[in-house]
Design a protein around this motif. Structure first.
Motif, PDB file in Angstrom:
ATOM      1  N   THR A  78       0.834  -1.208   0.000  1.00  0.00           N
ATOM      2  CA  THR A  78       0.000   0.000   0.000  1.00  0.00           C
ATOM      3  C   THR A  78       0.865   1.252   0.000  1.00  0.00           C
ATOM      4  O   THR A  78       0.618   2.198  -0.759  1.00  0.00           O
ATOM      5  N   LEU A  79       1.897   1.255   0.837  1.00  0.00           N
ATOM      6  CA  LEU A  79       2.794   2.406   0.900  1.00  0.00           C
ATOM      7  C   LEU A  79       3.512   2.612  -0.431  1.00  0.00           C
ATOM      8  O   LEU A  79       3.606   3.739  -0.927  1.00  0.00           O
ATOM      9  N   ALA A  80       4.010   1.530  -1.012  1.00  0.00           N
ATOM     10  CA  ALA A  80       4.721   1.623  -2.292  1.00  0.00           C
ATOM     11  C   ALA A  80       3.803   2.172  -3.386  1.00  0.00           C
ATOM     12  O   ALA A  80       4.212   3.014  -4.186  1.00  0.00           O
ATOM     13  N   ALA A  81       2.566   1.714  -3.404  1.00  0.00           N
ATOM     14  CA  ALA A  81       1.607   2.178  -4.410  1.00  0.00           C
ATOM     15  C   ALA A  81       1.329   3.671  -4.276  1.00  0.00           C
ATOM     16  O   ALA A  81       1.064   4.350  -5.268  1.00  0.00           O
ATOM     17  N   ARG A  82       1.424   4.185  -3.054  1.00  0.00           N
ATOM     18  CA  ARG A  82       1.174   5.610  -2.807  1.00  0.00           C
ATOM     19  C   ARG A  82       2.447   6.454  -2.908  1.00  0.00           C
ATOM     20  O   ARG A  82       2.389   7.665  -2.763  1.00  0.00           O
ATOM     21  N   GLY A  83       3.573   5.802  -3.070  1.00  0.00           N
ATOM     22  CA  GLY A  83       4.827   6.541  -3.138  1.00  0.00           C
ATOM     23  C   GLY A  83       5.324   7.036  -1.791  1.00  0.00           C
ATOM     24  O   GLY A  83       6.109   7.983  -1.722  1.00  0.00           O
TER      25      GLY A  83
END
Length: 127
Positions: A78-83
């Motif tokens: 989730t964090l990676a997808a949001r940058g």
């Protein structure tokens, strides 16, 4: 003087903490507050961390790899997808990480205050 400069760069940053061990979470929270950070959580379960992320994105996240017997990868995804930058804090070492996340910073538990500060600063530097 350097420590004050370091703290000013981190001051006011919202840091999501995902850690299931209460004493470790409290110790990390104390260190983050000393750096002037606002702590989001701590979340002791992956589900709770995802709920916190549903309320808004932090500036950075510190993730224990194994949270109450569950791997933290759904939170990392989730964090990676949001940058949103994140780092792992684990006693298991980098070799225990999924290959997709071996490029992320890892704090080897137990870690010193200066190691935490340095890893956070490195994570917050734009790529």
């Amino acid at each position: 003087m350097d420590q004050l400069a370091d703290e000013s760069r981190l001051s006011g940053k919202h840091i999501l903490v995902v850690e299931d061990e209460a004493l470790a979470a409290l110790h990390l929270e104390d260190m983050l507050q000393e750096l002037g950070c606002e702590v989001v959580g701590p979340a002791a379960r992956v589900k709770h961390a995802i709920e916190l992320l549903d309320q808004g994105s932090p500036d950075l996240a510190i993730l224990d790899l194994n949270v109450a017997g569950e791997l933290v990868y759904p939170v990392a995804d989730t964090l990676a997808a949001r940058g949103v930058p994140f780092l792992f804090a684990t006693g298991l070492g980098i070799a225990s990480l999924d290959e997709n996340y071996r490029d992320r910073p890892v704090l080897q538990k137990p870690f010193a205050f200066s190691d935490l500060r340095d890893a956070m600063e490195a994570s917050l530097v734009p790529a």
